[in-house]
Design a protein around this motif. Structure first.
Motif, PDB file in Angstrom:
ATOM      1  N   CYS A   3      14.394  28.455  -5.750  1.00 15.51           N
ATOM      2  CA  CYS A   3      13.330  27.669  -6.576  1.00 15.51           C
ATOM      3  C   CYS A   3      13.563  28.358  -8.023  1.00 15.51           C
ATOM      4  CB  CYS A   3      12.116  28.263  -5.860  1.00 15.51           C
ATOM      5  SG  CYS A   3      10.618  27.619  -6.794  1.00 15.51           S
ATOM      6  N   GLN A   4      13.151  27.081  -8.938  1.00 20.43           N
ATOM      7  CA  GLN A   4      13.443  27.531 -10.237  1.00 20.43           C
ATOM      8  C   GLN A   4      11.758  27.866 -11.168  1.00 20.43           C
ATOM      9  OE1 GLN A   4      15.489  24.069 -11.217  1.00 20.43           O
ATOM     10  NE2 GLN A   4      17.169  25.299 -11.749  1.00 20.43           N
ATOM     11  N   GLU A   5      10.965  27.883 -10.250  1.00 20.62           N
ATOM     12  CA  GLU A   5       9.526  27.981 -10.561  1.00 20.62           C
ATOM     13  C   GLU A   5       9.242  29.598 -10.769  1.00 20.62           C
ATOM     14  OE1 GLU A   5       6.802  27.223 -12.507  1.00 20.62           O
ATOM     15  OE2 GLU A   5       5.712  25.970 -10.968  1.00 20.62           O
ATOM     16  N   PRO A  16      12.023  33.918  -5.052  1.00 24.86           N
ATOM     17  CA  PRO A  16      13.277  34.112  -4.379  1.00 24.86           C
ATOM     18  C   PRO A  16      13.547  33.164  -2.919  1.00 24.86           C
ATOM     19  CG  PRO A  16      11.353  35.258  -3.180  1.00 24.86           C
ATOM     20  CD  PRO A  16      10.790  34.610  -4.427  1.00 24.86           C
ATOM     21  N   TYR A  17      12.519  32.042  -2.969  1.00 27.10           N
ATOM     22  CA  TYR A  17      12.833  30.919  -1.901  1.00 27.10           C
ATOM     23  C   TYR A  17      13.472  29.809  -2.142  1.00 27.10           C
ATOM     24  CZ  TYR A  17       8.511  33.614  -0.540  1.00 27.10           C
ATOM     25  OH  TYR A  17       7.563  34.682   0.225  1.00 27.10           O
ATOM     26  N   PRO A  18      14.318  29.413  -0.897  1.00 28.67           N
ATOM     27  CA  PRO A  18      15.227  28.446  -1.261  1.00 28.67           C
ATOM     28  C   PRO A  18      14.306  27.084  -1.875  1.00 28.67           C
ATOM     29  CG  PRO A  18      14.811  28.785   1.014  1.00 28.67           C
ATOM     30  CD  PRO A  18      14.173  29.751   0.346  1.00 28.67           C
ATOM     31  N   ALA A  19      14.936  26.368  -2.758  1.00 30.60           N
ATOM     32  CA  ALA A  19      14.445  24.962  -3.180  1.00 30.60           C
ATOM     33  C   ALA A  19      14.579  24.229  -2.106  1.00 30.60           C
ATOM     34  CB  ALA A  19      15.361  24.540  -4.290  1.00 30.60           C
ATOM     35  N   GLN A  20      13.528  23.236  -1.992  1.00 35.13           N
ATOM     36  CA  GLN A  20      13.616  22.161  -1.101  1.00 35.13           C
ATOM     37  C   GLN A  20      13.200  20.779  -1.552  1.00 35.13           C
ATOM     38  OE1 GLN A  20      10.464  23.585   1.778  1.00 35.13           O
ATOM     39  NE2 GLN A  20      12.116  24.884   2.817  1.00 35.13           N
ATOM     40  N   SER A  21      12.817  20.793  -2.976  1.00 37.32           N
ATOM     41  CA  SER A  21      12.429  19.487  -3.399  1.00 37.32           C
ATOM     42  C   SER A  21      12.600  19.678  -4.853  1.00 37.32           C
ATOM     43  CB  SER A  21      10.925  19.330  -3.224  1.00 37.32           C
ATOM     44  OG  SER A  21      10.744  17.907  -3.614  1.00 37.32           O
ATOM     45  N   LEU A  22      12.348  18.521  -5.649  1.00 35.12           N
ATOM     46  CA  LEU A  22      12.740  18.319  -7.269  1.00 35.12           C
ATOM     47  C   LEU A  22      11.485  17.864  -7.844  1.00 35.12           C
ATOM     48  CD1 LEU A  22      15.148  18.713  -8.773  1.00 35.12           C
ATOM     49  CD2 LEU A  22      15.166  16.171  -8.780  1.00 35.12           C
ATOM     50  N   CYS A  23      10.792  18.597  -8.944  1.00 35.16           N
ATOM     51  CA  CYS A  23       9.666  18.397  -9.547  1.00 35.16           C
ATOM     52  C   CYS A  23       9.868  16.796 -10.172  1.00 35.16           C
ATOM     53  CB  CYS A  23       9.296  19.339 -10.565  1.00 35.16           C
ATOM     54  SG  CYS A  23       8.037  18.784 -11.574  1.00 35.16           S
ATOM     55  N   SER A  24       9.085  15.910  -9.847  1.00 30.53           N
ATOM     56  CA  SER A  24       9.248  14.620 -10.245  1.00 30.53           C
ATOM     57  C   SER A  24       8.986  14.676 -12.043  1.00 30.53           C
ATOM     58  CB  SER A  24       8.281  13.781  -9.761  1.00 30.53           C
ATOM     59  OG  SER A  24       6.892  13.858 -10.154  1.00 30.53           O
ATOM     60  N   GLN A  25       8.357  15.601 -12.464  1.00 31.18           N
ATOM     61  CA  GLN A  25       8.008  15.730 -14.011  1.00 31.18           C
ATOM     62  C   GLN A  25       9.115  16.540 -14.841  1.00 31.18           C
ATOM     63  OE1 GLN A  25       4.027  16.206 -14.998  1.00 31.18           O
ATOM     64  NE2 GLN A  25       4.542  17.419 -16.981  1.00 31.18           N
ATOM     65  N   CYS A  26       9.465  17.681 -14.266  1.00 33.47           N
ATOM     66  CA  CYS A  26      10.501  18.273 -15.389  1.00 33.47           C
ATOM     67  C   CYS A  26      11.674  18.591 -14.497  1.00 33.47           C
ATOM     68  CB  CYS A  26       9.858  19.983 -15.385  1.00 33.47           C
ATOM     69  SG  CYS A  26       9.497  20.921 -13.878  1.00 33.47           S
ATOM     70  N   HIS A  27      11.693  17.984 -13.464  1.00 28.77           N
ATOM     71  CA  HIS A  27      13.169  17.900 -12.574  1.00 28.77           C
ATOM     72  C   HIS A  27      13.575  19.497 -12.171  1.00 28.77           C
ATOM     73  CE1 HIS A  27      13.062  13.822 -13.430  1.00 28.77           C
ATOM     74  NE2 HIS A  27      12.868  14.174 -14.948  1.00 28.77           N
ATOM     75  N   ARG A  28      12.763  20.336 -12.133  1.00 32.54           N
ATOM     76  CA  ARG A  28      13.257  21.783 -11.736  1.00 32.54           C
ATOM     77  C   ARG A  28      13.289  21.840 -10.076  1.00 32.54           C
ATOM     78  NH1 ARG A  28       9.311  25.964 -14.579  1.00 32.54           N
ATOM     79  NH2 ARG A  28       8.219  24.478 -14.133  1.00 32.54           N
ATOM     80  N   LYS A  29      14.172  22.542  -9.399  1.00 28.43           N
ATOM     81  CA  LYS A  29      14.056  22.638  -8.099  1.00 28.43           C
ATOM     82  C   LYS A  29      13.017  23.775  -7.740  1.00 28.43           C
ATOM     83  CE  LYS A  29      18.942  22.035  -7.786  1.00 28.43           C
ATOM     84  NZ  LYS A  29      19.615  21.913  -9.279  1.00 28.43           N
ATOM     85  N   ILE A  30      12.413  23.186  -6.685  1.00 29.90           N
ATOM     86  CA  ILE A  30      10.951  23.801  -6.268  1.00 29.90           C
ATOM     87  C   ILE A  30      11.092  24.283  -4.715  1.00 29.90           C
ATOM     88  CG2 ILE A  30       9.525  23.525  -8.240  1.00 29.90           C
ATOM     89  CD1 ILE A  30       8.521  20.958  -6.611  1.00 29.90           C
ATOM     90  N   CYS A  31      10.493  25.349  -4.458  1.00 33.22           N
ATOM     91  CA  CYS A  31      10.417  25.714  -2.921  1.00 33.22           C
ATOM     92  C   CYS A  31       9.069  24.835  -2.405  1.00 33.22           C
ATOM     93  CB  CYS A  31      10.396  27.109  -2.817  1.00 33.22           C
ATOM     94  SG  CYS A  31       8.880  28.058  -3.379  1.00 33.22           S
ATOM     95  N   ALA A  32       8.913  25.174  -0.965  1.00 37.86           N
ATOM     96  CA  ALA A  32       7.630  24.683  -0.276  1.00 37.86           C
ATOM     97  C   ALA A  32       6.464  25.498  -0.853  1.00 37.86           C
ATOM     98  CB  ALA A  32       7.851  24.774   1.111  1.00 37.86           C
ATOM     99  N   VAL A  33       6.632  26.550  -1.264  1.00 39.63           N
ATOM    100  CA  VAL A  33       5.313  27.605  -1.901  1.00 39.63           C
ATOM    101  C   VAL A  33       4.815  26.821  -3.325  1.00 39.63           C
ATOM    102  CG1 VAL A  33       4.552  29.753  -2.567  1.00 39.63           C
ATOM    103  CG2 VAL A  33       6.051  29.681  -0.642  1.00 39.63           C
ATOM    104  N   HIS A  34       5.592  26.354  -3.954  1.00 44.89           N
ATOM    105  CA  HIS A  34       5.349  26.133  -5.248  1.00 44.89           C
ATOM    106  C   HIS A  34       5.334  24.270  -5.615  1.00 44.89           C
ATOM    107  CE1 HIS A  34       7.085  30.105  -6.289  1.00 44.89           C
ATOM    108  NE2 HIS A  34       5.749  30.181  -7.078  1.00 44.89           N
ATOM    109  N   CYS A  44       6.033  20.762  -9.389  1.00 48.09           N
ATOM    110  CA  CYS A  44       6.224  22.256  -9.568  1.00 48.09           C
ATOM    111  C   CYS A  44       4.639  22.557  -9.730  1.00 48.09           C
ATOM    112  CB  CYS A  44       7.003  22.706 -10.359  1.00 48.09           C
ATOM    113  SG  CYS A  44       6.814  22.463 -12.208  1.00 48.09           S
ATOM    114  N   ALA A  45       4.172  23.645  -9.458  1.00 43.20           N
ATOM    115  CA  ALA A  45       3.021  24.142  -9.630  1.00 43.20           C
ATOM    116  C   ALA A  45       2.770  24.125 -11.273  1.00 43.20           C
ATOM    117  CB  ALA A  45       2.770  25.668  -9.293  1.00 43.20           C
ATOM    118  N   SER A  46       3.548  24.353 -12.228  1.00 44.73           N
ATOM    119  CA  SER A  46       3.381  24.448 -13.577  1.00 44.73           C
ATOM    120  C   SER A  46       3.076  22.914 -14.002  1.00 44.73           C
ATOM    121  CB  SER A  46       4.664  24.951 -14.101  1.00 44.73           C
ATOM    122  OG  SER A  46       4.839  26.176 -13.893  1.00 44.73           O
ATOM    123  N   CYS A  47       3.881  21.900 -13.629  1.00 42.22           N
ATOM    124  CA  CYS A  47       3.379  20.601 -13.885  1.00 42.22           C
ATOM    125  C   CYS A  47       2.390  20.220 -13.314  1.00 42.22           C
ATOM    126  CB  CYS A  47       4.758  19.667 -13.476  1.00 42.22           C
ATOM    127  SG  CYS A  47       6.246  19.891 -14.737  1.00 42.22           S
TER     128      CYS A  47
END
Length: 87
Positions: A3-5, A16-34, A44-47
């Motif tokens: 995850c890039q969050e 430390p978690y594996p990315a499972q999705s892509l943020c539709s706004q910033c395009h960072r890879k994100i895990c299920a937690v974020h 992502c939580a930031s966007c």
């Protein structure tokens, strides 16, 4: 890929978690937690934090531990920006 969050209560740290999705706004890879979903899109939580608050978002944010008490948090974007990775 992990995850890039970057999050943290006292200081930002890499997730430390594996990315499972892509943020539709910033395009960072994100895990299920974020991952946050709004209007059928993944964020992502930031966007998600930067989106205008709708009634459904207000309920989601009030129950979300990453928002420190909902959308009325005392931290603004400059506070959060202090933790952004400088590259």
């Amino acid at each position: 890929m992990t995850c890039q969050e970057r999050t943290g209560f006292l200081f930002a740290h890499d997730c430390p978690y594996p990315a499972q999705s892509l943020c539709s706004q910033c395009h960072r890879k994100i895990c299920a937690v974020h991952l946050r979903v709004a209007d059928g899109l993944d964020f992502c939580a930031s966007c998600f934090r930067t989106r205008p608050v709708s009634d459904s978002d207000e309920t989601a944010r009030s129950d979300d531990p990453l928002f420190y008490g909902g959308y009325d948090e005392p931290y603004d974007l400059d506070d959060h920006g202090a933790f952004d990775r400088k590259e």
